[in-house]
Design an enzyme around this catalytic site. Structure first.
Site, PDB file in Angstrom:
ATOM      1  N   GLU A  83       0.866  -1.184   0.000  1.00 32.21           N
ATOM      2  CA  GLU A  83       0.000   0.000   0.000  1.00 32.21           C
ATOM      3  C   GLU A  83       0.898   1.228   0.000  1.00 32.21           C
ATOM      4  O   GLU A  83       1.279   1.752   1.032  1.00 32.21           O
ATOM      5  CB  GLU A  83      -0.919  -0.006   1.225  1.00 32.21           C
ATOM      6  CG  GLU A  83      -1.965   1.091   1.183  1.00 32.21           C
ATOM      7  CD  GLU A  83      -2.780   1.183   2.450  1.00 32.21           C
ATOM      8  OE1 GLU A  83      -3.673   2.046   2.496  1.00 32.21           O
ATOM      9  OE2 GLU A  83      -2.536   0.419   3.405  1.00 32.21           O
ATOM     10  N   ALA A  96      -3.000   8.300   6.905  1.00 33.23           N
ATOM     11  CA  ALA A  96      -2.049   8.143   7.996  1.00 33.23           C
ATOM     12  C   ALA A  96      -0.627   7.888   7.511  1.00 33.23           C
ATOM     13  O   ALA A  96       0.291   7.764   8.322  1.00 33.23           O
ATOM     14  CB  ALA A  96      -2.496   7.004   8.912  1.00 33.23           C
ATOM     15  N   HIS A  97      -0.430   7.821   6.187  1.00 36.61           N
ATOM     16  CA  HIS A  97       0.910   7.612   5.654  1.00 36.61           C
ATOM     17  C   HIS A  97       1.738   8.886   5.811  1.00 36.61           C
ATOM     18  O   HIS A  97       1.198  10.001   5.832  1.00 36.61           O
ATOM     19  CB  HIS A  97       0.847   7.231   4.172  1.00 36.61           C
ATOM     20  CG  HIS A  97       0.206   5.909   3.903  1.00 36.61           C
ATOM     21  ND1 HIS A  97       0.629   5.063   2.913  1.00 36.61           N
ATOM     22  CD2 HIS A  97      -0.844   5.277   4.483  1.00 36.61           C
ATOM     23  CE1 HIS A  97      -0.126   3.979   2.884  1.00 36.61           C
ATOM     24  NE2 HIS A  97      -1.038   4.098   3.840  1.00 36.61           N
ATOM     25  N   HIS A 151      -5.822   6.427  -1.771  1.00 36.45           N
ATOM     26  CA  HIS A 151      -4.945   7.488  -1.254  1.00 36.45           C
ATOM     27  C   HIS A 151      -4.704   8.530  -2.348  1.00 36.45           C
ATOM     28  O   HIS A 151      -3.576   8.867  -2.683  1.00 36.45           O
ATOM     29  CB  HIS A 151      -3.633   6.906  -0.732  1.00 36.45           C
ATOM     30  CG  HIS A 151      -3.776   6.230   0.600  1.00 36.45           C
ATOM     31  ND1 HIS A 151      -3.796   6.932   1.777  1.00 36.45           N
ATOM     32  CD2 HIS A 151      -3.940   4.925   0.936  1.00 36.45           C
ATOM     33  CE1 HIS A 151      -3.948   6.089   2.790  1.00 36.45           C
ATOM     34  NE2 HIS A 151      -4.048   4.863   2.300  1.00 36.45           N
ATOM     35  N   HIS A 172     -10.041   0.784   0.172  1.00 35.18           N
ATOM     36  CA  HIS A 172     -10.895   1.405   1.206  1.00 35.18           C
ATOM     37  C   HIS A 172     -11.642   2.636   0.692  1.00 35.18           C
ATOM     38  O   HIS A 172     -11.412   3.765   1.124  1.00 35.18           O
ATOM     39  CB  HIS A 172     -10.142   1.684   2.499  1.00 35.18           C
ATOM     40  CG  HIS A 172      -8.806   2.350   2.394  1.00 35.18           C
ATOM     41  ND1 HIS A 172      -8.590   3.503   1.677  1.00 35.18           N
ATOM     42  CD2 HIS A 172      -7.614   2.041   2.978  1.00 35.18           C
ATOM     43  CE1 HIS A 172      -7.330   3.861   1.796  1.00 35.18           C
ATOM     44  NE2 HIS A 172      -6.722   2.995   2.583  1.00 35.18           N
ATOM     45  N   ALA A 176      -9.233   7.693   3.455  1.00 35.27           N
ATOM     46  CA  ALA A 176      -8.024   8.341   2.942  1.00 35.27           C
ATOM     47  C   ALA A 176      -8.408   9.521   2.064  1.00 35.27           C
ATOM     48  O   ALA A 176      -7.998   9.643   0.906  1.00 35.27           O
ATOM     49  CB  ALA A 176      -7.130   7.365   2.198  1.00 35.27           C
ATOM     50  N   ASP A 204     -15.820  -1.766   9.760  1.00 37.79           N
ATOM     51  CA  ASP A 204     -15.520  -1.912  11.191  1.00 37.79           C
ATOM     52  C   ASP A 204     -16.479  -1.132  12.077  1.00 37.79           C
ATOM     53  O   ASP A 204     -16.343  -1.142  13.303  1.00 37.79           O
ATOM     54  CB  ASP A 204     -14.084  -1.484  11.488  1.00 37.79           C
ATOM     55  CG  ASP A 204     -13.845   0.010  11.252  1.00 37.79           C
ATOM     56  OD1 ASP A 204     -14.640   0.631  10.505  1.00 37.79           O
ATOM     57  OD2 ASP A 204     -12.871   0.553  11.809  1.00 37.79           O
ATOM     58  N   ASP A 230      -8.506  -3.544   7.247  1.00 34.79           N
ATOM     59  CA  ASP A 230      -7.478  -2.508   7.379  1.00 34.79           C
ATOM     60  C   ASP A 230      -6.945  -2.492   8.807  1.00 34.79           C
ATOM     61  O   ASP A 230      -6.688  -1.435   9.390  1.00 34.79           O
ATOM     62  CB  ASP A 230      -8.021  -1.130   6.987  1.00 34.79           C
ATOM     63  CG  ASP A 230      -6.920  -0.097   6.767  1.00 34.79           C
ATOM     64  OD1 ASP A 230      -5.779  -0.502   6.513  1.00 34.79           O
ATOM     65  OD2 ASP A 230      -7.204   1.120   6.868  1.00 34.79           O
TER      66      ASP A 230
END
Length: 318
Positions: A83, A96-97, A151, A172, A176, A204, A230
């Site tokens: 990813e 979060a990257h 992303h 996802h 993102a 989730d 994830d």
């Protein structure tokens, strides 16, 4: 769930405090995390390495590839999910990257990563809106790697171009992204309208509201939906404050895992079984369709035969 050996998760970043992208990841910790997760309703999964500095790839990918070759993981760890690092560095899209580690699409770098991973990369997530994305997609698909798009701040035209280049999924969908986006022209609507791209959804109970899950399922059709957890390295851990994947995060009692400073989630704290239990509780899909989105569809995306997912006696901890 009756009729299948468990669920198949295409996006697992770690488990029980073990970060699959950490530059100091050890083989015993990686094996322990895999064993633990495979004992909790996940029949098979792709360990996922997110956008990282080169030294982390050089350390982690060969070690993980060696573990995947162990007989005890045959049919349980069918490959790796990369990813990044070819994601958008733009705020929100990068999620979060770490934007400093994002790289422009590069066939040369991708080939390096494939060699480090011993040819075990099954899935690549990249941004559809960065220059060179279509060229890298064609290159990766030519190597037998499935390409998923995420992303990014992609438009409908971006997604159509990448689908024509060989991309087959959306990573996802609905996440993102910046918290504020154009109400009509945005990657969510574009992704829903992209008929050639399957949608991976984090079910989730935190990443997507029930209305969006229902809308995506109804729009895409069951055969184009893939549930993923994830799962973050903090999945399975108690509530508290942690540092994970280069983020200072809070894991709430509710299971919400987030970075308050960035205003974003940092993966989920759920296993695939917990995601599927939550989706089942919404009464959107019957049991047969739940099996499709949680077992058969993810395998089809990565070109794996369902009969290859062997579930042996739980391995003994070393």
């Amino acid at each position: 769930m009756k009729g299948i050996p468990g669920f198949v998760d295409l996006q697992v970043n770690g488990f029980l405090g073990v970060d699959f992208s950490a530059p100091d990841l050890t083989e015993p910790d990686f094996i322990r995390a895999c064993r633990e997760l495979l004992g909790r309703g996940t029949a098979a999964f792709l360990p996922t390495v997110i956008t990282s500095p080169m030294e982390a790839y050089e350390h982690n990918l060969p070690m993980m590839a060696d573990v995947l070759d162990r007989p005890e993981f045959a049919g349980r760890l069918p490959g790796l999910h990369l990813e990044g690092p070819f994601v958008s560095p733009e705020p929100g899209a990068v999620g979060a990257h770490n934007p400093e580690w994002a790289q422009p699409p590069s066939a040369k770098l991708f080939d390096q990563l494939c060699e480090l991973a011993g040819g075990k990369i099954k899935l690549l997530t990249l941004a559809a809106d960065v220059p060179g994305a279509a060229e890298l997609t064609r290159h990766a698909v030519g190597r037998g790697v499935r390409v998923s798009l995420g992303h990014h701040l992609a438009t409908q035209e971006d997604l159509e171009r990448l689908a024509q280049a060989g991309a087959t999924a959306l990573t996802h969908l609905g996440n993102a992204l910046p918290n504020m986006i154009h109400r009509h022209i945005n990657p969510i609507w574009a992704g829903l309208a992209a008929d050639d791209l399957a949608a991976m959804l984090i079910a989730d109970g935190h990443h997507l509201p029930p209305a969006l899950l229902k809308t995506a399922i109804r729009t895409k059709g069951v055969d184009k939906i893939i549930v993923v957890s994830d799962a973050s390295p903090l999945a399975g851990m108690p509530p508290g404050r942690y540092t994970t994947m280069a983020n200072d995060v809070v894991l709430e009692e509710s299971g919400l895992l987030h970075n308050p400073a960035k205003g974003c989630m940092v993966g989920s704290s759920a296993t695939m079984r917990q995601c599927m239990d939550y989706l089942a509780s919404l009464n959107i899909l019957p049991q047969d369709d739940l099996r499709r989105v949680g077992f058969y569809n993810p395998l089809r995306l990565i070109g794996a035969d369902p009969s290859s997912i062997l579930v042996l006696d739980p391995p003994q901890s070393s």
